[in-house]
Scaffold this motif. Sequence first.
Motif, mmCIF file in Angstrom:
data_model
loop_
_atom_site.group_PDB
_atom_site.id
_atom_site.type_symbol
_atom_site.label_atom_id
_atom_site.label_comp_id
_atom_site.label_asym_id
_atom_site.label_seq_id
_atom_site.Cartn_x
_atom_site.Cartn_y
_atom_site.Cartn_z
ATOM 1 N N ILE A 101 1.821 -8.217 -2.735
ATOM 2 C CA ILE A 101 2.644 -7.110 -2.707
ATOM 3 C C ILE A 101 1.468 -5.778 -2.889
ATOM 4 C CG2 ILE A 101 4.304 -5.902 -4.534
ATOM 5 C CD1 ILE A 101 5.122 -8.851 -5.073
ATOM 6 N N HIS A 102 0.477 -5.920 -3.371
ATOM 7 C CA HIS A 102 -0.514 -5.082 -3.518
ATOM 8 C C HIS A 102 -0.533 -4.536 -5.027
ATOM 9 C CE1 HIS A 102 -3.067 -1.564 -3.660
ATOM 10 N NE2 HIS A 102 -3.733 -1.894 -2.326
ATOM 11 N N PRO A 103 -1.702 -4.644 -5.783
ATOM 12 C CA PRO A 103 -1.812 -4.245 -7.295
ATOM 13 C C PRO A 103 -0.956 -2.986 -7.620
ATOM 14 C CG PRO A 103 -3.884 -5.077 -6.395
ATOM 15 C CD PRO A 103 -3.073 -4.807 -5.327
ATOM 16 N N ASP A 104 -1.225 -1.824 -6.655
ATOM 17 C CA ASP A 104 -0.940 -0.505 -7.098
ATOM 18 C C ASP A 104 0.751 -0.624 -7.264
ATOM 19 O OD1 ASP A 104 -3.203 0.579 -7.126
ATOM 20 O OD2 ASP A 104 -3.176 1.363 -5.086
ATOM 21 N N GLU A 105 1.392 -1.313 -5.958
ATOM 22 C CA GLU A 105 2.993 -1.414 -6.145
ATOM 23 C C GLU A 105 3.357 -2.381 -7.238
ATOM 24 O OE1 GLU A 105 4.539 -2.393 -2.623
ATOM 25 O OE2 GLU A 105 3.739 -0.383 -1.441
ATOM 26 N N CYS A 106 2.477 -3.249 -7.762
ATOM 27 C CA CYS A 106 2.927 -4.233 -8.645
ATOM 28 C C CYS A 106 2.737 -3.372 -10.050
ATOM 29 C CB CYS A 106 1.687 -5.230 -8.870
ATOM 30 S SG CYS A 106 2.065 -6.672 -7.575
#
Length: 601
Positions: A101-106
């Motif tokens: 998901i990618h950490p930023d979007e998480c």
Amino acid sequence: MSSNESQYDSAFIDINTDVEQSASRPRLVGEVLIAEGHLTEEQLEKTLAEQRTSGKKLGELLVSSGTVSESVLLHSLARCLGVKGVKLRHGLIDPALIQLIHPDECERFKVLPMFRVHGKLTVAMSEPQNLPLVDQLAAKTGLQILPVLAFENNILEFVRKYSAGDVDIDEFLTTLTETDVEVVERESVDDDPTTDLSQMVEGSPIVNLVNVAMLSAVKDGASDIHIEPDKGGTRIRYRIDGTLRELMHSPIGMHSAIVSRVKIIGKMDISEKRMPQEGRVRIIADGREIDLRVSSLPTLLGEKLVIRVLDKENLNVRMEELGFRPELLDRFKKTLKLPHGMLLVTGPTGSGKTTTLYSALDLLRSPETNIVTVEDPVEYQLDMVNQVQVHDGIGLNFARTLRSILRQDPDVIMIGEIRDEETATVAIQASLTGHAMLATLHTNDAPGAISRMVDMNVEPYLLSAALNGVVAQRLARTVCPGCSTSYYPSEQVLEDAGLTHMTGRPFRKGAGCATCHDTGCKGRMGIYEFMEVTPEIRRLIYAGAPKNKIRTLLSSQNQLSLREEGVKLAIAHHTSLEEILSVTKVDEGDETSDSTTRSAA
């Protein structure tokens, strides 16, 4: 952490959502807290008044004031939303999945992917009811999303810990303190002092990892722990309900340390890596004593360990709870209480034969009865039963031990397994000289036990005089109550089960859920075939009749086969027809198809 299977159902809060309730107005969290006795109406009104002036969330105010705990609030919120609730912690999350998901979007969406089972991704969400977000995550990952509820601060804590894409394994393991793992290794050998081995290497992250593996196995009801070397590190798998499931995959370089730790507590030689070894240890896990049997095997990539978990709480010695049908149980008990003769229990490895024998001994043991067993190994200790463990290294095998037992004035003798001609011969002689003999064999069904004994050069005339009965058994996985659903078996399945007349009738199976790790099955029950040796069967044994002729006579006497017994369990919705057909495969030469149709009807 594995991406194939997960062992964390105990971490999820169990939610039983009321179907009728979900069809009407959704319940508010305050109503649920009051209904469950965690909150009074006065406390709710007071907190709502504070909420109106402070603008804070109701749950935040309830927890900060100490009115309810965070876990209680999570439970109630999950019930309101009709999902599972989870408090995130190390060991529940596969750190590599955050990149899906990618950490930023998480962090922006307040979500955290936890683990993947086949094509399903379990995701912790602060708003699991946000269906557009669920659809967005599914499109992004290409996986089916299973949302679970977690608090926002809990999610963000772990998103930031795993955002670098890697986790310091030492930091991870040292966070697993005694609060998480309460395991005390102790010596189980008689006359030796109790030793707390955890003090020897206190603070070691490897100790914590091994403790977590053992404690998780106990909580999940695993029968075995497999610790295996792999090119990418160490793979740890559990056998639950007869099926292996992966727990975790540790980094490269830790395998030797993990193996050494297990060997130390098992009193094995850590310097010997070229030869197989065996060890044992008694631990205290989850508040109870557990016996562990350790076996090592050198492989190409390193030593593989298998730890057998012997939990007395999982030993069900009440015969009424094993799975016998009442009519079958009455016949079995009647045969069991005969003063002399042989009763055999047959089935493949892992089919529950030892449990059946222990249940029989539980029924027979009393201050007036001298019961002696010879086992390899002694799995559970029973009161009022004299148990002997064989030791082939010093010549203490089954046959030699059995001869010595006959001089101990026994009333009942139990042999862990009849493996050879010598043991079979001594057992038959003991049965004919006034002793009640219980033993196991490895055969597919009850009539097959007769052929196996004859193959071990037991004379048919002696076997016909000694044998009282044979139990054949299997373990079938039962339908998970959390995801049980109706289904209609295919025509081929109905035909194989002898139920062609039941076309259009619904049966039950599990659809798969977090509780059962998407298997649709939770727990196992026994399938039992009992062949009572009647005078007619005794005459056939004496004459050396073939197996199919004995089977035909059993059918005429309404003694059901293993598959027939299993089909009855499926009709009663305890398990699925496919499970029964899988565990009761009929031999090609076994002429039972007609009788299957007869019994199931």
